[in-house]
Design an enzyme around this catalytic site. Sequence first.
Site, PDB file in Angstrom:
ATOM      1  N   ASP A  16      -2.079  -1.717  10.633  1.00 48.04           N
ATOM      2  CA  ASP A  16      -2.412  -1.673   9.196  1.00 48.04           C
ATOM      3  C   ASP A  16      -3.040  -2.978   8.704  1.00 48.04           C
ATOM      4  OD1 ASP A  16      -1.233   0.795   9.241  1.00 48.04           O
ATOM      5  OD2 ASP A  16       0.507   0.265   8.025  1.00 48.04           O
ATOM      6  N   LYS A  48       0.856  -1.208   0.000  1.00 46.40           N
ATOM      7  CA  LYS A  48       0.000   0.000   0.000  1.00 46.40           C
ATOM      8  C   LYS A  48       0.882   1.244   0.000  1.00 46.40           C
ATOM      9  CE  LYS A  48       0.846   1.163   4.527  1.00 46.40           C
ATOM     10  NZ  LYS A  48       1.748   2.256   4.850  1.00 46.40           N
TER      11      LYS A  48
HETATM   12  O1  C5P Z   1       0.498  -1.400  15.167  1.00 44.57           O
HETATM   13  P1  C5P Z   1       1.910  -1.642  14.766  1.00 44.57           P
HETATM   14  O2  C5P Z   1       2.500  -2.829  15.467  1.00 44.57           O
HETATM   15  O3  C5P Z   1       2.114  -1.686  13.294  1.00 44.57           O
HETATM   16  O4  C5P Z   1       2.724  -0.375  15.270  1.00 44.57           O
HETATM   17  C1  C5P Z   1       4.128  -0.368  15.387  1.00 44.57           C
HETATM   18  C2  C5P Z   1       4.541   0.814  16.247  1.00 44.57           C
HETATM   19  O5  C5P Z   1       4.253   2.051  15.573  1.00 44.57           O
HETATM   20  C3  C5P Z   1       3.779   0.909  17.561  1.00 44.57           C
HETATM   21  O6  C5P Z   1       4.430   0.169  18.565  1.00 44.57           O
HETATM   22  C4  C5P Z   1       3.817   2.395  17.838  1.00 44.57           C
HETATM   23  O7  C5P Z   1       5.067   2.765  18.401  1.00 44.57           O
HETATM   24  C5  C5P Z   1       3.749   3.016  16.467  1.00 44.57           C
HETATM   25  N1  C5P Z   1       2.376   3.409  16.058  1.00 44.57           N
HETATM   26  C6  C5P Z   1       1.806   4.537  16.633  1.00 44.57           C
HETATM   27  N2  C5P Z   1       0.532   4.925  16.251  1.00 44.57           N
HETATM   28  C7  C5P Z   1      -0.132   4.243  15.297  1.00 44.57           C
HETATM   29  C8  C5P Z   1       0.444   3.105  14.684  1.00 44.57           C
HETATM   30  C9  C5P Z   1       1.703   2.706  15.096  1.00 44.57           C
HETATM   31  O8  C5P Z   1       2.404   5.185  17.504  1.00 44.57           O
HETATM   32  N3  C5P Z   1      -1.336   4.665  14.915  1.00 44.57           N
END
Ligand code: C5P
Length: 287
Positions: free
Chosen positions: A140, A16
């Site tokens: 995501d 994406k």
């Molecule tokens: O959700 P995911 O594991 O992909 O997110 C990885 C990191 O990115 C999280 O631990 C966080 O530090 C950051 N993040 C965030 N806000 C979001 C998505 C991700 O702070 N909306």
Amino acid sequence: MVGDRHPVVELKACAKINLGLRILSRRSDGYHDLITVFQRVSLADTLTLETRKDGIEYTGPALTGKPEDNLCHKAALAFRSRFRSAKGVKIHLDKVIPRQAGLGGGSSDAAAVLRGMAELNNIPLDHGALLGAAADTGSDVPFFLLDVPAALGQSRGEKLRVVKGLDAGMILVILKPDISISTEWAYRRIDRLTFDKNDIKIVVHDFLEYAGGKPTAQMTNDFEGPLFKTYPELGTACDLMMSAGAEFSGLCGSGSAIFGAFSDGNTAEKVARKFSSPWLSFICRPC
Ligand code: C5P
């Protein structure tokens, strides 16, 4: 699905890009509230899933590193914890999408694991527990599970509304520099959240009005400021694509890849050829 004794399913896991990504506020759970438009593109990994009597098994050279850090593994575990009687699974991944590029490759692979395991265990794709497993796996992942070309993402990215995205005839050049960026690291670079309540209203309104095609002026990517400062070559490459005829360009998610959107295929190919090793370049389409 083929065969009765060892059912197998093959899945495409598309990357994406984000048409704008505004970071609205920091939350108490460590995440950020954001608003973005996810646009699926045809650059894709391929996964093959096969049922096993028990356990989670991998094949393919791309699945290295600690299993607990792997989003496919996380997704398979999330599936099995929500569907206790699920069969085991063997996962084969053919990796094409560059990692740590903001292209959502790991999240898309994870969603494909969930879709494949659902098919192998006769679980409908709109099952609430499957959506829960996707959100548990990563912010995501729900977008990729939704299996649509484009969606507006809110909250931490998991609250989705289907929207019309880019025209299917558009050509996208995706450039990946020799820089790897973890999402967490990129969020830590956002040290100043500039929005007050009124700004948020204006920005959200603009995203909600988005009806496909070129992103509006408010739909910029808040990671570009800090990341282009640290890595000026990213901003320079975006400028180069713009002066070579791109309709618009920007950072993919939290980086490090950038994209340019072109209406003409020859121009896109010419631009892609300007970037040689250590840059990787890909030509793809909205899909
Ligand atoms: O959700 P995911 O594991 O992909 O997110 C990885 C990191 O990115 C999280 O631990 C966080 O530090 C950051 N993040 C965030 N806000 C979001 C998505 C991700 O702070 N909306």
